[in-house]
Design a protein around this motif. Structure first.
Motif, PDB file in Angstrom:
ATOM      1  N   GLN A   3      53.640  65.721  81.181  1.00 54.32           N
ATOM      2  CA  GLN A   3      53.482  64.354  81.623  1.00 54.32           C
ATOM      3  C   GLN A   3      53.379  63.474  80.382  1.00 54.32           C
ATOM      4  O   GLN A   3      52.948  63.920  79.323  1.00 54.32           O
ATOM      5  CB  GLN A   3      52.213  64.208  82.448  1.00 54.32           C
ATOM      6  CG  GLN A   3      52.235  64.950  83.759  1.00 54.32           C
ATOM      7  CD  GLN A   3      50.966  64.695  84.533  1.00 54.32           C
ATOM      8  OE1 GLN A   3      50.621  63.555  84.813  1.00 54.32           O
ATOM      9  NE2 GLN A   3      50.246  65.762  84.857  1.00 54.32           N
TER      10      GLN A   3
ATOM     11  N   THR B 106      41.105  58.864  73.098  1.00 53.66           N
ATOM     12  CA  THR B 106      42.144  59.579  73.850  1.00 53.66           C
ATOM     13  C   THR B 106      42.466  60.917  73.209  1.00 53.66           C
ATOM     14  O   THR B 106      42.556  61.943  73.893  1.00 53.66           O
ATOM     15  CB  THR B 106      43.419  58.713  73.959  1.00 53.66           C
ATOM     16  OG1 THR B 106      43.078  57.493  74.636  1.00 53.66           O
ATOM     17  CG2 THR B 106      44.512  59.433  74.713  1.00 53.66           C
TER      18      THR B 106
ATOM     19  N   SER C  67      52.637  58.818  83.214  1.00 58.76           N
ATOM     20  CA  SER C  67      51.701  59.013  84.324  1.00 58.76           C
ATOM     21  C   SER C  67      50.352  58.366  84.017  1.00 58.76           C
ATOM     22  O   SER C  67      49.574  58.110  84.930  1.00 58.76           O
ATOM     23  CB  SER C  67      51.533  60.497  84.631  1.00 58.76           C
ATOM     24  OG  SER C  67      51.143  61.200  83.482  1.00 58.76           O
ATOM     25  N   ILE C  68      50.093  58.076  82.731  1.00 59.31           N
ATOM     26  CA  ILE C  68      48.849  57.407  82.340  1.00 59.31           C
ATOM     27  C   ILE C  68      49.152  56.403  81.230  1.00 59.31           C
ATOM     28  O   ILE C  68      49.891  56.698  80.290  1.00 59.31           O
ATOM     29  CB  ILE C  68      47.790  58.409  81.823  1.00 59.31           C
ATOM     30  CG1 ILE C  68      47.406  59.406  82.909  1.00 59.31           C
ATOM     31  CG2 ILE C  68      46.540  57.684  81.316  1.00 59.31           C
ATOM     32  CD1 ILE C  68      46.407  60.456  82.463  1.00 59.31           C
TER      33      ILE C  68
ATOM     34  N   ALA D  67      46.428  46.889  84.532  1.00 61.29           N
ATOM     35  CA  ALA D  67      45.773  47.557  85.657  1.00 61.29           C
ATOM     36  C   ALA D  67      46.401  47.130  86.988  1.00 61.29           C
ATOM     37  O   ALA D  67      46.460  47.917  87.930  1.00 61.29           O
ATOM     38  CB  ALA D  67      44.274  47.255  85.652  1.00 61.29           C
TER      39      ALA D  67
ATOM     40  N   HIS E 246      52.915  50.857  86.829  1.00 59.47           N
ATOM     41  CA  HIS E 246      53.149  51.798  87.925  1.00 59.47           C
ATOM     42  C   HIS E 246      52.673  53.195  87.538  1.00 59.47           C
ATOM     43  O   HIS E 246      53.436  54.168  87.577  1.00 59.47           O
ATOM     44  CB  HIS E 246      54.631  51.812  88.307  1.00 59.47           C
ATOM     45  CG  HIS E 246      55.098  50.500  88.840  1.00 59.47           C
ATOM     46  ND1 HIS E 246      54.755  50.035  90.088  1.00 59.47           N
ATOM     47  CD2 HIS E 246      55.863  49.535  88.287  1.00 59.47           C
ATOM     48  CE1 HIS E 246      55.292  48.851  90.281  1.00 59.47           C
ATOM     49  NE2 HIS E 246      55.971  48.518  89.197  1.00 59.47           N
ATOM     50  N   CYS E 247      51.412  53.272  87.132  1.00 61.27           N
ATOM     51  CA  CYS E 247      50.789  54.550  86.801  1.00 61.27           C
ATOM     52  C   CYS E 247      49.277  54.321  86.732  1.00 61.27           C
ATOM     53  O   CYS E 247      48.804  53.193  86.899  1.00 61.27           O
ATOM     54  CB  CYS E 247      51.303  55.086  85.452  1.00 61.27           C
ATOM     55  SG  CYS E 247      50.779  54.134  84.022  1.00 61.27           S
ATOM     56  N   THR E 248      48.557  55.387  86.480  1.00 57.61           N
ATOM     57  CA  THR E 248      47.121  55.261  86.279  1.00 57.61           C
ATOM     58  C   THR E 248      46.884  54.516  84.974  1.00 57.61           C
ATOM     59  O   THR E 248      47.546  54.782  83.973  1.00 57.61           O
ATOM     60  CB  THR E 248      46.475  56.657  86.199  1.00 57.61           C
ATOM     61  OG1 THR E 248      46.708  57.326  87.447  1.00 57.61           O
ATOM     62  CG2 THR E 248      45.000  56.581  85.916  1.00 57.61           C
ATOM     63  N   VAL E 249      45.946  53.572  84.969  1.00 61.24           N
ATOM     64  CA  VAL E 249      45.613  52.829  83.753  1.00 61.24           C
ATOM     65  C   VAL E 249      44.162  53.138  83.400  1.00 61.24           C
ATOM     66  O   VAL E 249      43.265  52.983  84.222  1.00 61.24           O
ATOM     67  CB  VAL E 249      45.801  51.308  83.948  1.00 61.24           C
ATOM     68  CG1 VAL E 249      45.376  50.543  82.698  1.00 61.24           C
ATOM     69  CG2 VAL E 249      47.251  50.999  84.305  1.00 61.24           C
ATOM     70  N   MET E 250      43.976  53.610  82.180  1.00 55.20           N
ATOM     71  CA  MET E 250      42.630  53.914  81.693  1.00 55.20           C
ATOM     72  C   MET E 250      42.267  52.876  80.633  1.00 55.20           C
ATOM     73  O   MET E 250      42.999  52.707  79.647  1.00 55.20           O
ATOM     74  CB  MET E 250      42.570  55.321  81.103  1.00 55.20           C
ATOM     75  CG  MET E 250      41.188  55.704  80.665  1.00 55.20           C
ATOM     76  SD  MET E 250      40.958  57.457  80.324  1.00 55.20           S
ATOM     77  CE  MET E 250      42.478  57.943  79.584  1.00 55.20           C
TER      78      MET E 250
END
Length: 169
Positions: free
Chosen positions: A15, A34, A127-128, A152, A156-160
């Motif tokens: 990913q 990260t 994906s992130i 956020a 179009h994915c997870t946002v950290m």
């Protein structure tokens, strides 16, 4: 048989994790955090491919003026922005290398950070998305806009969003 091999190959692909990097301490902290949490040296083979993205402002956006004399100013500002982007990239590469993360793709794209990051998510099929939080108050956020807030809501994915801890008194 070929279809099974193709699906096994697709399943084994890593990913993509896109990390926003800029010249701020918050951006450096987000990358450092990260790497520590998703690319630890004790665990071989992270499940993620790391893509670092730096949004370089355009000279026109940085100068914000059009008129007599602008043509002379733009090349100077553009050269300064390129040097700044090179420093950001070099600092990010050094941090990755110091933590034994060598398989890193770096993407420098001119434009507004909000748009650049959301486009990078699409382009790399991430994906992130990891962004640092600058911790601006409500007024600065209203005037400047919040990159993390925009991402956020639009990526179009997870946002950290990684916040730098405040110093304890």
């Amino acid at each position: 048989m070929a279809a099974a091999a193709a699906s096994a190959s697709a399943a084994s692909e890593k990913q993509v994790m896109v990390v926003a990097v800029d010249e701020s301490d918050c951006g450096a902290h987000a990358l450092d955090w990260t790497i520590d949490h998703f690319f630890p040296p004790a665990v071989p083979g992270s499940p993620f491919k790391l893509v670092l993205v730096h949004a370089k402002p355009s000279a026109a956006a940085a100068v914000g003026l059009v008129g007599p004399g602008a043509a002379e100013v733009f090349p100077i500002v553009e050269a300064d922005l390129k040097k700044s982007a090179a420093r950001v990239v070099e600092k990010a590469k050094e941090l990755c290398a110091s933590k034994s993360v060598h398989d890193v793709m770096i993407d420098v794209v001119e434009g507004d950070a909000r748009i650049v990051l959301c486009d990078a998510v699409e382009r790399h099929h991430a994906s992130i998305l990891v962004v640092g939080s600058h911790g601006h108050g409500a007024i600065k956020r209203a005037v400047l806009g919040s990159v993390s807030d925009y991402c956020a809501h639009h990526a179009h994915c997870t946002v950290m969003i990684v916040k730098k801890p405040k110093a304890k008194h």
